[in-house]
Design a protein around this motif. Structure first.
Motif, PDB file in Angstrom:
ATOM      1  N   ARG A 311       0.818  -1.208   0.000  1.00 44.27           N
ATOM      2  CA  ARG A 311       0.000   0.000   0.000  1.00 44.27           C
ATOM      3  C   ARG A 311       0.860   1.270   0.000  1.00 44.27           C
ATOM      4  O   ARG A 311       0.526   2.266  -0.644  1.00 44.27           O
ATOM      5  CB  ARG A 311      -0.912   0.011   1.225  1.00 44.27           C
ATOM      6  N   SER A 312       1.968   1.233   0.711  1.00 44.17           N
ATOM      7  CA  SER A 312       2.758   2.451   0.894  1.00 44.17           C
ATOM      8  C   SER A 312       3.712   2.734  -0.254  1.00 44.17           C
ATOM      9  O   SER A 312       4.007   3.908  -0.534  1.00 44.17           O
ATOM     10  CB  SER A 312       3.540   2.384   2.210  1.00 44.17           C
ATOM     11  N   VAL A 313       4.213   1.710  -0.950  1.00 45.12           N
ATOM     12  CA  VAL A 313       5.256   1.960  -1.952  1.00 45.12           C
ATOM     13  C   VAL A 313       4.824   1.630  -3.385  1.00 45.12           C
ATOM     14  O   VAL A 313       5.606   1.824  -4.314  1.00 45.12           O
ATOM     15  CB  VAL A 313       6.560   1.185  -1.621  1.00 45.12           C
ATOM     16  N   THR A 314       3.599   1.132  -3.598  1.00 46.97           N
ATOM     17  CA  THR A 314       3.118   0.850  -4.955  1.00 46.97           C
ATOM     18  C   THR A 314       1.700   1.402  -5.116  1.00 46.97           C
ATOM     19  O   THR A 314       1.046   1.772  -4.143  1.00 46.97           O
ATOM     20  CB  THR A 314       3.090  -0.662  -5.266  1.00 46.97           C
ATOM     21  N   LYS A 315       1.260   1.393  -6.354  1.00 49.18           N
ATOM     22  CA  LYS A 315      -0.123   1.755  -6.668  1.00 49.18           C
ATOM     23  C   LYS A 315      -0.951   0.514  -7.011  1.00 49.18           C
ATOM     24  O   LYS A 315      -2.047   0.618  -7.549  1.00 49.18           O
ATOM     25  CB  LYS A 315      -0.148   2.734  -7.841  1.00 49.18           C
ATOM     26  N   CYS A 316      -0.414  -0.657  -6.685  1.00 43.73           N
ATOM     27  CA  CYS A 316      -1.078  -1.914  -7.046  1.00 43.73           C
ATOM     28  C   CYS A 316      -2.414  -2.066  -6.324  1.00 43.73           C
ATOM     29  O   CYS A 316      -2.521  -1.801  -5.121  1.00 43.73           O
ATOM     30  CB  CYS A 316      -0.207  -3.110  -6.675  1.00 43.73           C
ATOM     31  N   LEU A 317      -3.404  -2.537  -7.059  1.00 43.29           N
ATOM     32  CA  LEU A 317      -4.602  -3.066  -6.415  1.00 43.29           C
ATOM     33  C   LEU A 317      -4.212  -4.359  -5.724  1.00 43.29           C
ATOM     34  O   LEU A 317      -3.353  -5.109  -6.213  1.00 43.29           O
ATOM     35  CB  LEU A 317      -5.691  -3.338  -7.447  1.00 43.29           C
ATOM     36  N   ILE A 318      -4.836  -4.662  -4.593  1.00 44.30           N
ATOM     37  CA  ILE A 318      -4.452  -5.847  -3.819  1.00 44.30           C
ATOM     38  C   ILE A 318      -5.652  -6.774  -3.672  1.00 44.30           C
ATOM     39  O   ILE A 318      -6.726  -6.363  -3.212  1.00 44.30           O
ATOM     40  CB  ILE A 318      -3.919  -5.464  -2.424  1.00 44.30           C
ATOM     41  N   ASN A 319      -5.435  -8.008  -4.075  1.00 42.63           N
ATOM     42  CA  ASN A 319      -6.396  -9.080  -3.832  1.00 42.63           C
ATOM     43  C   ASN A 319      -5.910  -9.921  -2.653  1.00 42.63           C
ATOM     44  O   ASN A 319      -4.709 -10.101  -2.468  1.00 42.63           O
ATOM     45  CB  ASN A 319      -6.536  -9.985  -5.055  1.00 42.63           C
ATOM     46  N   MET A 320      -6.842 -10.423  -1.859  1.00 40.75           N
ATOM     47  CA  MET A 320      -6.504 -11.380  -0.808  1.00 40.75           C
ATOM     48  C   MET A 320      -7.395 -12.606  -0.961  1.00 40.75           C
ATOM     49  O   MET A 320      -8.588 -12.492  -1.273  1.00 40.75           O
ATOM     50  CB  MET A 320      -6.672 -10.761   0.579  1.00 40.75           C
ATOM     51  N   ASN A 345      -8.679  -3.880   4.398  1.00 40.81           N
ATOM     52  CA  ASN A 345      -9.449  -3.235   3.334  1.00 40.81           C
ATOM     53  C   ASN A 345      -8.808  -3.417   1.951  1.00 40.81           C
ATOM     54  O   ASN A 345      -8.468  -2.435   1.266  1.00 40.81           O
ATOM     55  CB  ASN A 345      -9.645  -1.747   3.632  1.00 40.81           C
ATOM     56  N   PRO A 346      -8.656  -4.674   1.481  1.00 44.58           N
ATOM     57  CA  PRO A 346      -8.121  -4.891   0.138  1.00 44.58           C
ATOM     58  C   PRO A 346      -9.120  -4.454  -0.934  1.00 44.58           C
ATOM     59  O   PRO A 346     -10.275  -4.145  -0.636  1.00 44.58           O
ATOM     60  CB  PRO A 346      -7.900  -6.407   0.101  1.00 44.58           C
ATOM     61  N   ASP A 347      -8.664  -4.460  -2.188  1.00 46.20           N
ATOM     62  CA  ASP A 347      -9.523  -4.061  -3.302  1.00 46.20           C
ATOM     63  C   ASP A 347     -10.351  -5.238  -3.818  1.00 46.20           C
ATOM     64  O   ASP A 347     -11.453  -5.044  -4.356  1.00 46.20           O
ATOM     65  CB  ASP A 347      -8.665  -3.512  -4.438  1.00 46.20           C
ATOM     66  N   ASN A 348      -9.792  -6.429  -3.710  1.00 45.68           N
ATOM     67  CA  ASN A 348     -10.471  -7.665  -4.122  1.00 45.68           C
ATOM     68  C   ASN A 348     -10.369  -8.678  -3.003  1.00 45.68           C
ATOM     69  O   ASN A 348      -9.400  -8.664  -2.223  1.00 45.68           O
ATOM     70  CB  ASN A 348      -9.832  -8.287  -5.371  1.00 45.68           C
ATOM     71  N   LEU A 349     -11.339  -9.581  -2.941  1.00 47.95           N
ATOM     72  CA  LEU A 349     -11.309 -10.699  -1.994  1.00 47.95           C
ATOM     73  C   LEU A 349     -11.807 -11.936  -2.721  1.00 47.95           C
ATOM     74  O   LEU A 349     -12.892 -11.918  -3.310  1.00 47.95           O
ATOM     75  CB  LEU A 349     -12.203 -10.414  -0.786  1.00 47.95           C
ATOM     76  N   THR A 350     -11.008 -12.991  -2.715  1.00 47.05           N
ATOM     77  CA  THR A 350     -11.425 -14.251  -3.316  1.00 47.05           C
ATOM     78  C   THR A 350     -11.660 -15.267  -2.210  1.00 47.05           C
ATOM     79  O   THR A 350     -10.767 -15.511  -1.391  1.00 47.05           O
ATOM     80  CB  THR A 350     -10.367 -14.794  -4.300  1.00 47.05           C
ATOM     81  N   VAL A 351     -12.849 -15.822  -2.182  1.00 44.97           N
ATOM     82  CA  VAL A 351     -13.234 -16.773  -1.138  1.00 44.97           C
ATOM     83  C   VAL A 351     -13.346 -18.159  -1.760  1.00 44.97           C
ATOM     84  O   VAL A 351     -14.248 -18.417  -2.568  1.00 44.97           O
ATOM     85  CB  VAL A 351     -14.562 -16.369  -0.474  1.00 44.97           C
ATOM     86  N   HIS A 352     -12.418 -19.027  -1.401  1.00 48.40           N
ATOM     87  CA  HIS A 352     -12.407 -20.391  -1.904  1.00 48.40           C
ATOM     88  C   HIS A 352     -13.066 -21.326  -0.896  1.00 48.40           C
ATOM     89  O   HIS A 352     -13.017 -21.088   0.317  1.00 48.40           O
ATOM     90  CB  HIS A 352     -10.973 -20.877  -2.138  1.00 48.40           C
ATOM     91  N   THR A 353     -13.648 -22.391  -1.406  1.00 50.01           N
ATOM     92  CA  THR A 353     -14.068 -23.506  -0.560  1.00 50.01           C
ATOM     93  C   THR A 353     -13.039 -24.607  -0.718  1.00 50.01           C
ATOM     94  O   THR A 353     -12.624 -24.916  -1.849  1.00 50.01           O
ATOM     95  CB  THR A 353     -15.455 -24.031  -0.983  1.00 50.01           C
ATOM     96  N   LEU A 354     -12.598 -25.193   0.380  1.00 51.55           N
ATOM     97  CA  LEU A 354     -11.579 -26.237   0.308  1.00 51.55           C
ATOM     98  C   LEU A 354     -12.027 -27.359  -0.615  1.00 51.55           C
ATOM     99  O   LEU A 354     -13.152 -27.865  -0.519  1.00 51.55           O
ATOM    100  CB  LEU A 354     -11.300 -26.808   1.698  1.00 51.55           C
ATOM    101  N   SER A 355     -11.133 -27.738  -1.516  1.00 49.52           N
ATOM    102  CA  SER A 355     -11.365 -28.867  -2.416  1.00 49.52           C
ATOM    103  C   SER A 355     -10.267 -29.898  -2.174  1.00 49.52           C
ATOM    104  O   SER A 355      -9.084 -29.546  -2.129  1.00 49.52           O
ATOM    105  CB  SER A 355     -11.335 -28.399  -3.874  1.00 49.52           C
ATOM    106  N   VAL A 356     -10.665 -31.144  -2.010  1.00 47.18           N
ATOM    107  CA  VAL A 356      -9.694 -32.222  -1.813  1.00 47.18           C
ATOM    108  C   VAL A 356      -9.204 -32.638  -3.195  1.00 47.18           C
ATOM    109  O   VAL A 356      -9.803 -33.470  -3.870  1.00 47.18           O
ATOM    110  CB  VAL A 356     -10.312 -33.407  -1.055  1.00 47.18           C
ATOM    111  N   LYS A 357      -8.098 -32.036  -3.623  1.00 44.88           N
ATOM    112  CA  LYS A 357      -7.645 -32.174  -5.001  1.00 44.88           C
ATOM    113  C   LYS A 357      -6.719 -33.378  -5.173  1.00 44.88           C
ATOM    114  O   LYS A 357      -5.867 -33.645  -4.331  1.00 44.88           O
ATOM    115  CB  LYS A 357      -6.909 -30.900  -5.447  1.00 44.88           C
ATOM    116  N   ARG A 358      -6.887 -34.036  -6.306  1.00 44.33           N
ATOM    117  CA  ARG A 358      -5.989 -35.136  -6.653  1.00 44.33           C
ATOM    118  C   ARG A 358      -4.571 -34.588  -6.800  1.00 44.33           C
ATOM    119  O   ARG A 358      -4.338 -33.580  -7.452  1.00 44.33           O
ATOM    120  CB  ARG A 358      -6.441 -35.767  -7.973  1.00 44.33           C
ATOM    121  N   GLY A 359      -3.616 -35.237  -6.183  1.00 39.94           N
ATOM    122  CA  GLY A 359      -2.227 -34.802  -6.268  1.00 39.94           C
ATOM    123  C   GLY A 359      -1.801 -33.890  -5.142  1.00 39.94           C
ATOM    124  O   GLY A 359      -0.628 -33.537  -5.045  1.00 39.94           O
TER     125      GLY A 359
END
Length: 496
Positions: A311-320, A345-359
């Motif tokens: 936030r302090s040194v870039t102009k990047c939008l931030i996703n969490m 207070n990020p710009d984007n938020l991605t909410v995943h549901t845990l998936s039991v993935k092969r591998g």
């Protein structure tokens, strides 16, 4: 023990039945051992599905009949058999194990877009999801709203606009739920060999972009964790992207910076200096006990420090990113995680549901470690409340859902949702998910999708996931990609 069902020999719809029964926790068995017997019969324009359910010493029988062309969507008899079975099992069990009904694809928004393309009104789209796919009203509303929100981005697609994905397959360590082609950062000589191959890959992609007059709209640098690279190596990759991929109409460059233990002051300044517009800082959880359990070697304070420095040194939008359903977590844990994120207070938020993935290491633990079972994961009802809480917190931050996808073996049969503040929707996430724009894939495990404008039909080619095979056979993979893009532009993609 999993309950068994039996599909009568004269029935059609074997796979349709199996799809639904798996959701309800049944597996196919013999007639003698099954407590549920199903029969599908098709005659004229009707599909009749009969169920006999063994309950407290008696066979309870039910039947559902439905026209094959019972709506204006012209579904086939397999679809109707699946829908009949879902409704009958809901009656027998007294519950629905998924709010997504009989949908089993990754991208339910594609259905909404197809209906909207046909000129269907919003009310029609909602009705079709509920009536023809047995989707809950809330999920029908969610997916329809997302599709409507995406239209402003997708409407301006054309045959020249593309996106580019650059994959860096290295991470500080492997999270136990991850199935991506990632590996710990190797020795400098191995990294040098990889970067040599990546440079050739980027240059070849650049030649195709110039040859066909493509306009790069968005670039996504993922992995792995690209910021695992040494500062000088990361800078070299960013310079190559600027020189060969970024164009005058590029609107977005995203870099996955998900692991605080892959970042330092110099790398953060570097991302800002090279006009990266969006970064992902992905805690997955803000609970220290959980970070340790999933293989993260950093603290909650590290996440906060990295966020604040961006936030302090870039102009990047931030996703969490966060994950609902991580082992040992409670609703209170998820609520605390979301509150900590709300304060940042990020710009984007991605909410995943845990998936039991092969591998993934998670799947291996469930198979090999008797001390680790599915009981270590939160109950589906709890995960549903976690997802609902996340939606509420996102709304409190003035974010709206803008992309959605589903995966196999998700806890609670739920979904992953990306939220964003207007106008900070990620172009790449929308285009990648809806598959209405050509994407050139660069790096190990990358996929190139050639999409025909207007019809949205696509064909893909793939790079090897293994870094050694990727380097060894790179010329062959690049030749396939060139041919795919040439056929797309020549209009011969689907000609024999």
């Amino acid at each position: 023990m999993t309950e068994q069902y039996y599909l009568s020999e004269n029935s059609f719809g074997h796979q349709a039945t199996a799809d639904v029964m798996k959701v309800f926790g049944f597996e196919e068995g013999s007639e003698a051992e099954s407590k549920l017997i199903i029969e599908h019969i098709s005659y004229e324009e009707i599909v009749s599905t009969k169920c006999a359910f063994w309950d407290r010493g008696l066979w309870v029988r039910r039947e559902k009949k439905r026209k094959i062309d019972g709506s204006d969507c012209h579904f086939g008899k397999e679809h109707v058999a699946r829908l009949n079975t879902f409704h009958l099992l809901t009656e027998f069990t007294g519950c629905s194990p998924t709010p997504w009904g009989i949908l089993k694809g990754v991208r339910p928004t594609k259905i909404a877009h197809r209906l909207l393309d046909e000129g269907r009104p919003e009310a029609d789209v909602l009705r079709i999801f509920c009536d023809e796919y047995a989707v809950s009203a809330a999920k029908a509303r969610l997916v329809t709203d997302i599709a409507l929100r995406q239209r402003s981005v997708l409407t301006y697609n054309n045959s020249q606009k593309i996106s580019v994905y650059v994959g860096i397959p290295f991470c500080p360590s492997r999270c136990f739920y991850c199935s991506f082609p990632g590996m710990a950062l190797p020795q400098p000589d191995a990294v040098k060999n990889f970067l040599t191959a990546l440079h050739a890959d980027i240059c070849d992609a650049s030649q195709s972009i110039v040859r066909h007059g493509f306009e790069v709209e968005s670039i996504y640098v993922g992995g792995g964790t690209p910021t695992s690279l040494a500062t000088a190596d990361l800078e070299q990759v960013l310079v190559w992207i600027e020189q060969h991929l970024k164009g005058p109409k590029t609107k977005e460059i995203t870099v996955e910076a998900g692991r605080p233990d892959s970042l330092n002051h110099d790398k953060i300044r570097l991302l800002g200096a090279h006009d990266v517009t969006r970064v992902s800082v992905n805690p997955q959880s803000m609970q220290q006990k959980t970070l340790k359990r999933i293989g993260r070697n950093h603290t909650i304070q590290d996440i906060i420090n990295i966020f604040m420095e961006f936030r302090s040194v870039t102009k990047c939008l931030i996703n969490m990113d966060v994950i609902a359903g991580l082992p040992g977590e409670t609703l209170a844990d998820m609520t605390d995680t979301l509150e900590k994120i709300r304060q940042l207070n990020p710009d984007n938020l991605t909410v995943h549901t845990l998936s039991v993935k092969r591998g993934s290491n998670l799947q291996s633990l469930l198979v090999t470690d008797p001390l680790f079972t599915l009981e270590d994961l939160p109950e589906p009802s709890v995960v549903t409340r976690m997802i609902d809480k996340a939606a509420s917190v996102a709304a409190s931050m003035h974010m709206k859902p803008y992309y959605l996808y589903r995966q196999k073996n998700m806890v609670g049969n739920l979904e992953n949702v990306g939220y964003a503040k207007e106008p900070h929707l990620s172009y790449y996430n929308i285009q990648m998910m809806e598959e209405r724009q050509t994407v050139i894939g660069i790096g190990p495990g990358a996929t190139t999708k050639a999409v025909v404008d207007k019809t949205h039909r696509l064909k893909s080619c793939y790079h090897a996931k293994n870094v050694v095979y990727y380097q060894k056979d790179l010329d062959r993979y690049l030749a396939k990609r060139r041919t795919l893009l040439e056929r797309l532009c020549a209009g011969t993609l689907f000609m024999e």
